[in-house]
Design a protein around this motif. Sequence first.
Motif, PDB file in Angstrom:
ATOM      1  N   SER A   1       0.882  -1.229   0.044  1.00 11.16           N
ATOM      2  CA  SER A   1      -0.080   0.132  -0.085  1.00 11.16           C
ATOM      3  C   SER A   1       0.911   1.379   0.025  1.00 11.16           C
ATOM      4  O   SER A   1       0.619   2.310  -0.502  1.00 11.16           O
ATOM      5  N   VAL A   2       1.877   1.222   0.693  1.00 14.62           N
ATOM      6  CA  VAL A   2       2.920   2.259   0.537  1.00 14.62           C
ATOM      7  C   VAL A   2       3.404   2.533  -0.796  1.00 14.62           C
ATOM      8  O   VAL A   2       3.533   3.595  -1.055  1.00 14.62           O
ATOM      9  N   SER A   3       3.893   1.612  -1.388  1.00  6.85           N
ATOM     10  CA  SER A   3       4.413   1.697  -2.640  1.00  6.85           C
ATOM     11  C   SER A   3       3.281   2.113  -3.545  1.00  6.85           C
ATOM     12  O   SER A   3       3.724   3.015  -4.600  1.00  6.85           O
ATOM     13  N   ILE A   4       2.195   1.612  -3.408  1.00  2.00           N
ATOM     14  CA  ILE A   4       1.017   2.240  -4.572  1.00  2.00           C
ATOM     15  C   ILE A   4       0.929   3.658  -4.209  1.00  2.00           C
ATOM     16  O   ILE A   4       0.538   4.387  -5.115  1.00  2.00           O
ATOM     17  N   ALA A   5       0.665   4.038  -3.053  1.00  2.00           N
ATOM     18  CA  ALA A   5       0.691   5.453  -2.590  1.00  2.00           C
ATOM     19  C   ALA A   5       1.686   6.305  -3.172  1.00  2.00           C
ATOM     20  O   ALA A   5       1.401   7.186  -3.877  1.00  2.00           O
ATOM     21  N   PHE A   6       3.084   6.043  -2.881  1.00  2.00           N
ATOM     22  CA  PHE A   6       3.855   6.874  -3.641  1.00  2.00           C
ATOM     23  C   PHE A   6       3.957   7.111  -5.128  1.00  2.00           C
ATOM     24  O   PHE A   6       4.197   7.972  -5.669  1.00  2.00           O
ATOM     25  N   SER A   7       3.823   5.697  -5.756  1.00  6.06           N
ATOM     26  CA  SER A   7       3.820   5.619  -7.134  1.00  6.06           C
ATOM     27  C   SER A   7       2.714   6.143  -7.783  1.00  6.06           C
ATOM     28  O   SER A   7       3.065   7.161  -8.708  1.00  6.06           O
ATOM     29  N   LYS A   8       1.471   6.267  -7.189  1.00  2.85           N
ATOM     30  CA  LYS A   8       0.287   7.041  -7.784  1.00  2.85           C
ATOM     31  C   LYS A   8       0.753   8.589  -7.701  1.00  2.85           C
ATOM     32  O   LYS A   8       0.468   9.369  -8.715  1.00  2.85           O
ATOM     33  N   THR A   9       1.186   8.936  -6.485  1.00  4.38           N
ATOM     34  CA  THR A   9       1.564  10.514  -6.441  1.00  4.38           C
ATOM     35  C   THR A   9       2.394  10.880  -7.130  1.00  4.38           C
ATOM     36  O   THR A   9       2.305  11.907  -7.812  1.00  4.38           O
ATOM     37  N   ILE A  10       3.539  10.175  -7.493  1.00  2.00           N
ATOM     38  CA  ILE A  10       4.460  10.488  -8.544  1.00  2.00           C
ATOM     39  C   ILE A  10       4.080  10.641  -9.848  1.00  2.00           C
ATOM     40  O   ILE A  10       4.194  11.354 -10.795  1.00  2.00           O
ATOM     41  N   LEU A  11       3.221   9.283 -10.429  1.00  2.00           N
ATOM     42  CA  LEU A  11       2.874   9.371 -11.560  1.00  2.00           C
ATOM     43  C   LEU A  11       1.735  10.497 -11.932  1.00  2.00           C
ATOM     44  O   LEU A  11       1.747  10.930 -13.200  1.00  2.00           O
ATOM     45  N   ASP A  12       1.104  10.785 -10.841  1.00  2.00           N
ATOM     46  CA  ASP A  12       0.049  11.854 -11.259  1.00  2.00           C
ATOM     47  C   ASP A  12       0.889  13.410 -11.565  1.00  2.00           C
ATOM     48  O   ASP A  12       0.134  14.195 -12.119  1.00  2.00           O
ATOM     49  N   ARG A  13       2.189  13.432 -11.222  1.00  2.00           N
ATOM     50  CA  ARG A  13       2.851  14.823 -11.608  1.00  2.00           C
ATOM     51  C   ARG A  13       3.727  14.731 -12.925  1.00  2.00           C
ATOM     52  O   ARG A  13       4.340  15.633 -13.030  1.00  2.00           O
ATOM     53  N   THR A  14       3.566  13.640 -13.392  1.00  2.00           N
ATOM     54  CA  THR A  14       4.753  13.153 -14.339  1.00  2.00           C
ATOM     55  C   THR A  14       4.535  14.053 -15.578  1.00  2.00           C
ATOM     56  O   THR A  14       5.813  14.530 -15.993  1.00  2.00           O
ATOM     57  N   PHE A  15       3.500  14.494 -15.846  1.00  2.00           N
ATOM     58  CA  PHE A  15       3.291  15.410 -17.229  1.00  2.00           C
ATOM     59  C   PHE A  15       3.878  16.820 -16.829  1.00  2.00           C
ATOM     60  O   PHE A  15       4.266  17.606 -17.667  1.00  2.00           O
ATOM     61  N   GLU A  16       3.668  17.351 -15.660  1.00  2.00           N
ATOM     62  CA  GLU A  16       3.997  18.636 -15.194  1.00  2.00           C
ATOM     63  C   GLU A  16       5.515  18.649 -14.694  1.00  2.00           C
ATOM     64  O   GLU A  16       6.136  19.667 -14.398  1.00  2.00           O
ATOM     65  N   SER A  17       6.182  17.505 -14.537  1.00  2.00           N
ATOM     66  CA  SER A  17       7.525  17.543 -13.855  1.00  2.00           C
ATOM     67  C   SER A  17       8.780  17.250 -14.769  1.00  2.00           C
ATOM     68  O   SER A  17       8.341  16.594 -16.197  1.00  2.00           O
ATOM     69  N   THR A  18       9.841  17.741 -14.627  1.00  2.00           N
ATOM     70  CA  THR A  18      10.858  17.222 -15.383  1.00  2.00           C
ATOM     71  C   THR A  18      11.477  16.009 -15.216  1.00  2.00           C
ATOM     72  O   THR A  18      11.171  15.297 -14.076  1.00  2.00           O
ATOM     73  N   GLU A  19      12.255  15.298 -16.090  1.00  2.00           N
ATOM     74  CA  GLU A  19      13.073  13.949 -15.789  1.00  2.00           C
ATOM     75  C   GLU A  19      13.655  14.177 -14.449  1.00  2.00           C
ATOM     76  O   GLU A  19      13.448  12.994 -13.709  1.00  2.00           O
ATOM     77  N   GLU A  20      14.474  15.156 -14.069  1.00  2.00           N
ATOM     78  CA  GLU A  20      15.357  15.311 -12.887  1.00  2.00           C
ATOM     79  C   GLU A  20      14.218  15.185 -11.419  1.00  2.00           C
ATOM     80  O   GLU A  20      14.524  14.752 -10.669  1.00  2.00           O
ATOM     81  N   GLN A  21      13.062  15.947 -12.001  1.00  2.00           N
ATOM     82  CA  GLN A  21      12.173  15.896 -10.922  1.00  2.00           C
ATOM     83  C   GLN A  21      11.473  14.918 -10.302  1.00  2.00           C
ATOM     84  O   GLN A  21      11.594  14.231  -9.196  1.00  2.00           O
ATOM     85  N   VAL A  22      11.185  13.992 -11.539  1.00  2.00           N
ATOM     86  CA  VAL A  22      10.655  12.708 -11.248  1.00  2.00           C
ATOM     87  C   VAL A  22      11.751  11.601 -10.564  1.00  2.00           C
ATOM     88  O   VAL A  22      11.426  10.964  -9.728  1.00  2.00           O
ATOM     89  N   PHE A  23      12.995  11.831 -11.007  1.00  2.00           N
ATOM     90  CA  PHE A  23      13.993  10.821 -10.267  1.00  2.00           C
ATOM     91  C   PHE A  23      14.012  11.407  -8.850  1.00  2.00           C
ATOM     92  O   PHE A  23      14.265  10.363  -7.926  1.00  2.00           O
TER      93      PHE A  23
END
Length: 260
Positions: free
Chosen positions: A209-231
């Motif tokens: 559940s922790v992995s899913i919560a973090f993954s969802k939060t990051i994925l939802d920001r990918t279109f607005e974020s740079t590669e470095e920010q996602v990393f």
Amino acid sequence: MTALVELAVEDKIAIVTLNRPEVRNAINDAMRSELVAVLERVAADQSVRALVLTGAGKGFCSGGDIAGMKERLTAPSGQVGFNGWRRQGQVHKSVGLLHGMPKPVIAAVNGAAAGLGCDMALACDFILASEQAAFTMSFVKRGLVSDGGGMYFLPRRVGLPRAKDLIFTGRVVEANEALAIGLADRVTAPDRLIADAVAWACELTQGSSVSIAFSKTILDRTFESTEEQVFALGREAQAVCYTTDEHRDAVTAFLNKAGR
């Protein structure tokens, strides 16, 4: 008094039902307040692994309550703008809770999802449509614009030109077309809708559940974020994951199995 938003839990999956079937689950201020309270409760309940949003009766949600719109038109002209701004804050709070829920959210669309109802479905991670479902960005027909996040979510699902077509025309999209253009993710029989939504939710929540919560939060920001920010976001999330019981137990179980 009958709840305007009903909550049930099945197999650790919360089923939230909009419950004004006599008006196709149109959203008024009272329902919006109940929805916010229910979504906050689900988000905070660690025993709940995912959420399914649906509507009672024949419709998913017909959008904003027309009676409320009529009342707004009779308000003193000097108060209309501020009253609308304040109401929009509650709209955005409910949609934000759906979109930002730290667990998977499936819209089980059982009938018409119009205007704000369509926006709410789009705010969910996945859309499972009944064969009787229909979607329409009907705001233009009321002289309004999408106010529940549709102008953000829709282009990300169907592309910018098609989103403009659906928003400018307000035309109805039936279930099969919705599936073909990516507006819906799956289509199922009406009598299978909730069962299939719960089964899908269970499938999505087998992992941490922790992995899913973090993954969802990051994925939802990918279109607005740079590669470095996602990393960077991934690095920070991974550091936390290293400390969780779920990670420790999974690694220990794997090593014990490999050592046999």
